[in-house]
Design a protein around this motif. Structure first.
Motif, PDB file in Angstrom:
ATOM      1  N   PRO A 144      33.310  24.735  26.362  1.00 50.21           N
ATOM      2  CA  PRO A 144      32.637  26.679  26.252  1.00 50.21           C
ATOM      3  C   PRO A 144      31.660  26.277  26.256  1.00 50.21           C
ATOM      4  O   PRO A 144      30.532  27.600  27.242  1.00 50.21           O
ATOM      5  N   ALA A 145      30.693  25.178  26.295  1.00 47.69           N
ATOM      6  CA  ALA A 145      29.117  25.896  26.786  1.00 47.69           C
ATOM      7  C   ALA A 145      28.524  26.034  28.521  1.00 47.69           C
ATOM      8  O   ALA A 145      27.603  26.352  28.375  1.00 47.69           O
ATOM      9  N   GLU A 146      29.224  25.799  28.574  1.00 45.58           N
ATOM     10  CA  GLU A 146      28.964  25.748  30.056  1.00 45.58           C
ATOM     11  C   GLU A 146      29.268  27.774  30.822  1.00 45.58           C
ATOM     12  O   GLU A 146      30.777  28.169  31.275  1.00 45.58           O
ATOM     13  N   ILE A 147      28.735  28.737  30.471  1.00 44.64           N
ATOM     14  CA  ILE A 147      28.540  29.752  29.833  1.00 44.64           C
ATOM     15  C   ILE A 147      28.668  30.526  31.010  1.00 44.64           C
ATOM     16  O   ILE A 147      28.892  31.390  30.910  1.00 44.64           O
ATOM     17  N   ASN A 148      27.680  29.403  32.308  1.00 48.32           N
ATOM     18  CA  ASN A 148      28.170  29.927  33.739  1.00 48.32           C
ATOM     19  C   ASN A 148      28.911  29.951  34.073  1.00 48.32           C
ATOM     20  O   ASN A 148      29.482  30.819  35.029  1.00 48.32           O
ATOM     21  N   LEU A 149      30.252  29.352  33.752  1.00 51.60           N
ATOM     22  CA  LEU A 149      31.471  29.738  34.170  1.00 51.60           C
ATOM     23  C   LEU A 149      32.575  30.699  32.783  1.00 51.60           C
ATOM     24  O   LEU A 149      33.465  30.962  33.569  1.00 51.60           O
ATOM     25  N   LEU A 187      24.669  27.756  19.575  1.00 50.20           N
ATOM     26  CA  LEU A 187      23.911  28.234  19.840  1.00 50.20           C
ATOM     27  C   LEU A 187      23.912  29.550  21.416  1.00 50.20           C
ATOM     28  O   LEU A 187      23.887  30.401  21.169  1.00 50.20           O
ATOM     29  N   VAL A 188      24.854  29.290  22.681  1.00 47.25           N
ATOM     30  CA  VAL A 188      24.922  29.484  23.474  1.00 47.25           C
ATOM     31  C   VAL A 188      26.027  30.275  24.024  1.00 47.25           C
ATOM     32  O   VAL A 188      26.192  30.405  24.336  1.00 47.25           O
ATOM     33  N   LEU A 189      27.208  30.206  22.433  1.00 47.92           N
ATOM     34  CA  LEU A 189      28.289  31.219  22.742  1.00 47.92           C
ATOM     35  C   LEU A 189      27.674  32.593  22.570  1.00 47.92           C
ATOM     36  O   LEU A 189      27.404  32.802  21.859  1.00 47.92           O
ATOM     37  N   ASP A 190      28.902  33.017  23.246  1.00 46.08           N
ATOM     38  CA  ASP A 190      28.620  34.244  22.962  1.00 46.08           C
ATOM     39  C   ASP A 190      29.350  35.133  21.355  1.00 46.08           C
ATOM     40  O   ASP A 190      30.553  33.894  21.594  1.00 46.08           O
ATOM     41  N   PRO A 191      28.731  36.202  20.531  1.00 42.07           N
ATOM     42  CA  PRO A 191      29.117  35.925  19.245  1.00 42.07           C
ATOM     43  C   PRO A 191      30.632  36.047  18.901  1.00 42.07           C
ATOM     44  O   PRO A 191      31.473  35.648  18.099  1.00 42.07           O
ATOM     45  N   ALA A 192      31.376  36.307  20.128  1.00 39.18           N
ATOM     46  CA  ALA A 192      33.601  36.754  19.964  1.00 39.18           C
ATOM     47  C   ALA A 192      33.997  35.544  20.166  1.00 39.18           C
ATOM     48  O   ALA A 192      35.096  34.397  19.679  1.00 39.18           O
ATOM     49  N   ARG A 194      31.879  32.563  19.994  1.00 38.60           N
ATOM     50  CA  ARG A 194      31.491  31.854  18.483  1.00 38.60           C
ATOM     51  C   ARG A 194      32.607  31.548  17.082  1.00 38.60           C
ATOM     52  O   ARG A 194      33.146  31.094  16.470  1.00 38.60           O
ATOM     53  N   ALA A 195      32.883  32.796  17.370  1.00 38.63           N
ATOM     54  CA  ALA A 195      34.205  33.785  15.775  1.00 38.63           C
ATOM     55  C   ALA A 195      35.551  32.789  16.031  1.00 38.63           C
ATOM     56  O   ALA A 195      35.722  32.691  15.010  1.00 38.63           O
ATOM     57  N   MET A 196      35.577  32.298  17.473  1.00 40.25           N
ATOM     58  CA  MET A 196      37.250  31.518  17.304  1.00 40.25           C
ATOM     59  C   MET A 196      37.422  29.920  16.921  1.00 40.25           C
ATOM     60  O   MET A 196      38.334  29.683  17.100  1.00 40.25           O
ATOM     61  N   ILE A 197      36.084  29.464  16.647  1.00 46.06           N
ATOM     62  CA  ILE A 197      35.803  28.024  15.845  1.00 46.06           C
ATOM     63  C   ILE A 197      35.669  28.142  14.549  1.00 46.06           C
ATOM     64  O   ILE A 197      35.162  29.333  14.137  1.00 46.06           O
ATOM     65  N   ARG A 198      36.837  27.566  14.286  1.00 46.29           N
ATOM     66  CA  ARG A 198      37.238  27.241  12.898  1.00 46.29           C
ATOM     67  C   ARG A 198      36.063  26.145  12.355  1.00 46.29           C
ATOM     68  O   ARG A 198      36.310  26.108  11.180  1.00 46.29           O
ATOM     69  N   GLY A 199      35.823  25.323  13.080  1.00 45.15           N
ATOM     70  CA  GLY A 199      35.733  23.934  12.648  1.00 45.15           C
ATOM     71  C   GLY A 199      35.148  22.928  13.326  1.00 45.15           C
ATOM     72  O   GLY A 199      35.421  23.062  14.344  1.00 45.15           O
ATOM     73  N   PHE A 200      34.760  21.513  13.414  1.00 44.47           N
ATOM     74  CA  PHE A 200      34.436  20.486  13.880  1.00 44.47           C
ATOM     75  C   PHE A 200      34.553  19.593  13.271  1.00 44.47           C
ATOM     76  O   PHE A 200      34.856  19.051  12.421  1.00 44.47           O
ATOM     77  N   LEU A 201      34.703  18.729  14.509  1.00 40.49           N
ATOM     78  CA  LEU A 201      35.342  16.831  14.352  1.00 40.49           C
ATOM     79  C   LEU A 201      34.198  15.613  15.080  1.00 40.49           C
ATOM     80  O   LEU A 201      33.785  16.584  15.924  1.00 40.49           O
TER      81      LEU A 201
END
Length: 496
Positions: A144-149, A187-192, A194-201
């Motif tokens: 999702p960090a490929e914000i150009n796409l 950092l690079v994600l749109d706020p909306a 970014r809000a979809m991400i609930r955690g990381f591994l």
């Protein structure tokens, strides 16, 4: 429509291990008694598999990774598990497979304009799976960090937001910089988004996990996301089919063994997981030979793999000098097998009267089999049960464009409902077939390797694949917060 929980694994980049993690989670959840289905909205791979088109007797294509995930879920594969499959035909263009069927071709820039049009079909397929499942485990593509796409995206956040599926972000510590990759994605994600991400591994960790406790805390400090687990390097993942050609670099480093099998890496190589059963044989090494290197003289067998663009890859094979290497290999008494597109290359000529592959109307083949191929618009896509001429059972699938005829077809590789399939030279040292999965037939593989002077053990290829998935599922159960993942998935009720 049945309401199903859902969760989506997206990555900080390609090849962070999403396919294996989704497969392992599917096996883990299936073993808990849940009706689980895998889903990947958009995939780009020439490693394709055959899957049923629900409501018909026909078959379509999906990515090989989704076939593996269906196998992990203990359910038959469906075209709905991968509704958009892009099969690269050149450095800039791909064939588009939509819900299992070819829907056209597009250059990369054109596809960026087209992809949003496929979202209704993607949501339709997701809804079909959600109707029969208790939980759907979704795999993103790329990052999702490929914000150009991002505009018109259907592979990552575009799908997640449209379907209301919460996301877990996967980072790969093996490649380095995982803290920056996770924090940078935030950092690079749109706020909306970014809000979809609930955690990381964090995936592919080696060593003492306590040494990375501060690292996990740092990611949470930068992002606000909770850590859902630190997954160790999983040796069993090497026993699973590779999803795409990213894996070929490491597959080129084969260890020494009494029997060497060489596989030239064609620019548009396809379905190279056909070689997995050979890679797993003790005392046998499969070497994927990269461009710029000759085919090794020590090889007793050369396999010409499948190709998405047979005529173009045949020209590339010649430009590498591999055609001369191959002829010398045969003169030394070596064996050659051509699979699908590789089978077509072994013949005297390939004709493309409809210009399916491009502007070249015909090409001279390698001349190792007395057959000719005509490429035709209608693609053959089907599961196949067959027997060898000696009566050994064979099971696999066909995905090909073209009809191959000639005198050497009088010596078939397989019989499908009494119909001859494939062709072999008079001495039997060269043969070709359209049947993918040939080497996975245990009895046939043992018989074939015996002709090469290699004694194969009593391996059950399918059971070995099952065992690898069980091992991965057990590791995920130990190292992931599975209950937290399930709680997140409950927020992913399908709103399509």
């Amino acid at each position: 429509m049945r309401r199903a929980a859902a969760i989506m694994l997206q990555g900080t980049g390609s090849d962070v291990g999403k396919t294996v993690l989704v497969a392992g989670l599917c096996r883990l959840l299936a073993d808990r008694g849940l009706a689980v289905r895998p889903f990947k909205p958009q995939n780009m791979s020439n490693n394709a598999a055959v899957a049923a088109i629900p409501g018909t007797e026909a078959f379509g294509e999906i990515g090989r990774g989704q076939w593996l995930q269906a196998f992990a879920s203990r359910v038959p594969p469906s075209i709905h598990m991968n509704p958009v499959l892009l099969k690269p035909q050149s450095s800039t263009g791909s064939q588009i497979v939509l819900q299992g069927r070819v829907a056209g071709r597009a250059e990369g820039r054109d596809y960026q304009r087209l992809k949003a049009n496929f979202l209704p079909k993607v949501r339709e397929s997701f809804a079909a799976l959600a109707e029969e499942a208790e939980i759907v485990v979704v795999e993103g593509a790329g990052s999702p960090a490929e914000i150009n796409l991002r505009a018109g995206d259907i592979a990552n956040m575009g799908f997640a937001r449209a379907a209301g599926v919460p996301v877990v972000l996967v980072g790969d510590i093996d490649r380095g910089g995982v803290i920056a990759a996770l924090a940078g994605t935030h950092l690079v994600l749109d706020p909306a988004d970014r809000a979809m991400i609930r955690g990381f591994l964090v995936n592919k960790f080696r060593g003492d996990p306590s040494l990375f406790a501060d690292g996990l805390a740092a990611v949470t400090r930068f992002t606000g996301w909770p850590s859902l687990g630190l997954v160790p390097h999983l040796p069993a993942a090497a026993r699973l089919p590779a999803e795409d050609s990213v894996a070929l670099e490491r597959l080129g480093r084969a260890e020494a063994a009494p029997l060497l099998v060489a596989v030239p890496v064609l620019p548009r190589i396809a379905n190279f997981d056909d070689l997995d059963p050979l890679r797993a044989e003790p005392g046998l090494a499969v070497r994927f030979v990269p461009p710029g290197e000759p085919l090794p003289e020590a090889a007793r067998l050369v396999v010409i793999p499948g190709s998405k663009s047979t005529i173009a890859d045949l020209a590339a094979l010649r430009s590498e000098g591999w055609d001369r290497d191959l002829r010398r290999h045969v003169e030394r008494g070596g064996h050659v097998v051509g699979l699908c597109g590789g089978y077509q290359m072994l013949g005297r000529r390939i004709r493309d009267p409809h210009r399916i592959e491009g502007d070249v109307a015909e090409a001279e083949g390698l001349g190792l089999l007395d057959v000719e191929t005509v490429l035709e618009p209608d693609k053959t896509v089907r599961e196949t049960r067959a027997v060898s001429p000696a009566g050994l059972p064979l099971e696999g699938y066909e995905i090909h464009l073209g009809r191959t005829e000639g005198p050497d077809r009088a010596r078939p590789v397989a019989l499908i409902d009494g119909r001859a399939e494939g062709a072999a030279s008079a001495d039997g040292r060269v043969f070709g077939t359209y049947l993918h999965g040939l080497f996975a037939a245990d009895a046939w593989r043992r018989d074939f390797l015996a002709r090469l002077g290699h004694t194969a053990g009593p391996r059950d290829h399918r059971a070995a694949l099952d065992a690898a998935l069980d091992e991965i599922a057990a590791a995920l159960a130990r190292h992931l917060d599975v209950e937290a993942l399930l709680a997140i998935a409950q927020d992913g009720i399908n709103t399509a």
